[in-house]
Design an enzyme around this catalytic site. Structure first.
Site, short mmCIF file in Angstrom:
data_model
loop_
_atom_site.label_atom_id
_atom_site.label_comp_id
_atom_site.label_asym_id
_atom_site.label_seq_id
_atom_site.Cartn_x
_atom_site.Cartn_y
_atom_site.Cartn_z
N GLN A 53 0.29 -1.43 0.03
CA GLN A 53 0.04 0.07 0.44
C GLN A 53 0.44 1.62 -0.37
O GLN A 53 2.41 1.44 0.57
CB GLN A 53 -0.97 -0.30 0.98
CG GLN A 53 -2.24 0.95 1.41
CD GLN A 53 -2.90 0.62 2.01
OE1 GLN A 53 -2.87 -0.10 2.78
NE2 GLN A 53 -3.82 2.18 2.73
N CYS A 113 -6.54 0.07 0.75
CA CYS A 113 -6.07 -0.85 1.69
C CYS A 113 -7.14 -2.54 1.33
O CYS A 113 -7.19 -3.67 0.91
CB CYS A 113 -5.70 -1.61 2.74
SG CYS A 113 -7.17 -0.84 4.29
N HIS A 124 -8.51 -1.95 9.16
CA HIS A 124 -7.65 -2.15 7.72
C HIS A 124 -8.58 -3.59 7.69
O HIS A 124 -9.00 -4.30 7.98
CB HIS A 124 -6.17 -2.46 8.89
CG HIS A 124 -5.23 -2.81 7.59
ND1 HIS A 124 -5.54 -1.53 6.72
CD2 HIS A 124 -4.70 -3.63 7.05
CE1 HIS A 124 -4.05 -1.91 6.31
NE2 HIS A 124 -3.77 -3.36 6.29
N ASN A 173 -1.60 -9.42 5.43
CA ASN A 173 -1.49 -7.58 5.84
C ASN A 173 -0.86 -7.06 3.58
O ASN A 173 -0.30 -6.65 3.87
CB ASN A 173 -1.12 -7.20 6.65
CG ASN A 173 -1.06 -5.18 6.54
OD1 ASN A 173 -1.30 -4.37 6.01
ND2 ASN A 173 -0.36 -4.95 7.42
N TRP A 213 -0.06 -4.41 3.50
CA TRP A 213 1.56 -2.84 3.46
C TRP A 213 2.08 -4.40 3.09
O TRP A 213 3.48 -4.27 2.95
CB TRP A 213 1.24 -2.53 4.67
CG TRP A 213 0.15 -1.86 4.88
CD1 TRP A 213 -1.01 -1.28 4.39
CD2 TRP A 213 0.48 -1.62 6.71
NE1 TRP A 213 -1.70 -0.49 5.00
CE2 TRP A 213 -0.77 -0.31 6.40
CE3 TRP A 213 0.06 -1.25 7.63
CZ2 TRP A 213 -1.99 0.33 7.35
CZ3 TRP A 213 0.04 -1.03 9.31
CH2 TRP A 213 -0.37 0.16 8.53
#
Length: 470
Positions: A97, A103, A259, A283, A285
């Site tokens: 991200q 997200c 998230h 995740n 990220w």
């Protein structure tokens, strides 16, 4: 159900449109534009989604905003030497991200990479920065009942020569950043991608239909439902909840509040005297993964058969980890499952769904009847009758009462595109009723001879609501 259709689309009827024969979004033909650039020895510049502040947004990323300051639009070769479209196959570690809060979208991309059949439909092959490169790329996205071929140039927004938005874990790989640009173009701007639910993008990637489970009221067999969904090649994501002041705050076990994650695995591992249900989440990220029980370096793995441990226990900080199902239900708020039909993409017929689509709208004074409490007008709402005839092949219950699974979804068009200007999703919903035998034998309400019967006995003859979604 929606307002007016997007007038920028082709007039090709939706029923004639497929992933292999998509509508050319904004009338742009990828092959024609690429050929023109090759002939002229120029790089493509997309005037319909220009490399300037108008494509970033109008509010948070507007022309006078701090986030739009010092933005430079660069081609991949100006960002990294020897850029590649895809390096060693597209996978979920290619999706990390950036600055915009999308997200939910990135979790969906990561889930999409779990199924190469569907990924190849969205991300056409034979695109590169080497062979016949002209700075033009294209992606196929599904929206509001039709497949669209969306063309973009490869000028990407950067700050200090770093990508502002999605980036790959491999520094010279750019397919995910270009896919995000195509999705931003389809929705009007990068800013339009801020905030959402993962199933929105999953539907736009597959033409599938989604269902949501809230974990505080989930059925007792949700773990098995998730396992079955993954086995059927459905795409699964999950989300945490937060108060406004807790967004992206970490818990002590490294779960990010407010998230969206990809849900990429569900297994049971055998211990000495029991079995442990485990869920694997990622995740978007690409870091900040679960560090509690059953995480990558947890001692719980010492109790598992070494072969199983070697297969499941990946020890690297990639944002992905196993966690106990019980912890999952405590830490997470919602699970989204996108079921896909796409017969043309799946060779195994048991993995396909039959998809039927109805179009309609709520029009004031004609078909906007309101909720059931508005008894005089409720029956004027759009109505669609369906018949379920073939039971599920894997139904394990009584043969006298066969189960036929049906999933119903409701879309509203073009709301995200206007999100930066303050337009929000409308509050809409639907009811599903079981039709009684008496009404089932009646003619359709469009026949004036039976409309009175339908209107007057709608509430008494249509029995208990099976499902209510608002």
């Amino acid at each position: 159900m929606s307002g007016p259709a997007d007038k920028t689309r082709s007039s090709v009827p939706a029923f004639m449109c497929s992933n292999k024969n998509p509508v050319k979004y904004l009338g742009q033909d990828y092959e024609t534009l690429k050929a023109q650039c090759l002939a002229a020895n120029t790089l493509f510049e997309d005037e319909t989604f220009p490399a300037n502040s108008s494509s970033l947004g109008v509010s948070e990323f507007g022309p006078n905003s701090a986030k739009a300051k010092d933005v430079t639009w660069l081609r991949p070769s100006e960002i990294k030497p020897k850029p590649q479209f895809i390096v060693d196959g597209a996978n979920r570690v290619d999706v990390c991200q950036g600055s915009v809060g999308d997200c939910w979208f990135l979790a969906s991309i990561a889930s999409l990479t779990m199924n190469k059949e569907f990924l190849s439909l969205v991300v056409p092959e034979n695109q590169s920065f080497q062979t016949d490169y002209t700075g033009i790329f294209h992606f196929k996205l599904w929206q509001y009942g039709e497949w669209l071929d969306v063309v973009v140039d490869d000028r990407l927004p950067t700050k200090n020569q770093q990508l502002m938005f999605v980036k790959s874990g491999t520094e010279n790989e750019f397919w995910s950043a270009l896919l995000e640009k195509a999705y931003a173009k389809l929705n009007g701007s990068y800013e339009s991608l801020k905030g959402g639910l993962p199933f929105e993008a999953l539907q736009d990637f597959t033409g599938g239909i989604s269902e949501l489970y809230y974990l505080n009221e989930a059925p007792g067999d949700l773990f098995q439902i998730i396992q079955k969904a993954l086995k059927m090649k459905s795409l699964v994501t999950c989300s945490t909840i937060s108060d406004a002041h807790e967004v992206e705050k970490r818990t002590k076990e490294n779960v990010i509040k407010g998230h969206a994650y990809s849900l990429v695995g569900a297994v049971e591992v055998s211990l000495d005297v029991r079995k442990e249900k485990l869920i694997r989440v990622r995740n978007p990220w690409g870091y900040a993964e679960w560090n509690g029980a059953w995480s990558d370096k947890s001692s719980e793995w010492d109790k598992v058969d070494p072969k199983v441990k070697a297969e499941l226990n990946l020890q690297c900080d990639d944002g992905e980890a196993w966690m106990p199902y019980k912890s999952f239900t405590n830490e997470f708020y919602r699970v989204e499952i996108c079921h896909v039909s796409l017969e043309f993409a799946c060779s195994d017929q048991q993995h396909t769904w039959c998809l039927t689509q109805f179009d309609g709208s709520w029009r004031s004074g004609f078909s906007a009847g309101g909720r059931p409490k508005h008894s005089d007008t409720y029956c004027t709402n759009p109505q669609f009758r369906i018949r379920l005839e073939e039971p599920d092949d894997d139904h394990e219950g009584s043969t006298e009462q066969p189960c036929c699974t049906v999933i119903v979804g409701l879309m509203q068009k073009n709301r995200r595109k206007n999100k930066p200007t303050g337009e929000k999703l409308l509050t809409i919903g639907f009811y599903i009723y079981q039709i009684s035998e008496q009404v089932r034998c009646c003619c359709y309400p469009a026949d004036t001879n039976c409309y009175g019967l339908w209107k007057n006995k709608f509430f008494t003859q249509l029995q208990t609501a099976l499902r209510k979604i608002c």
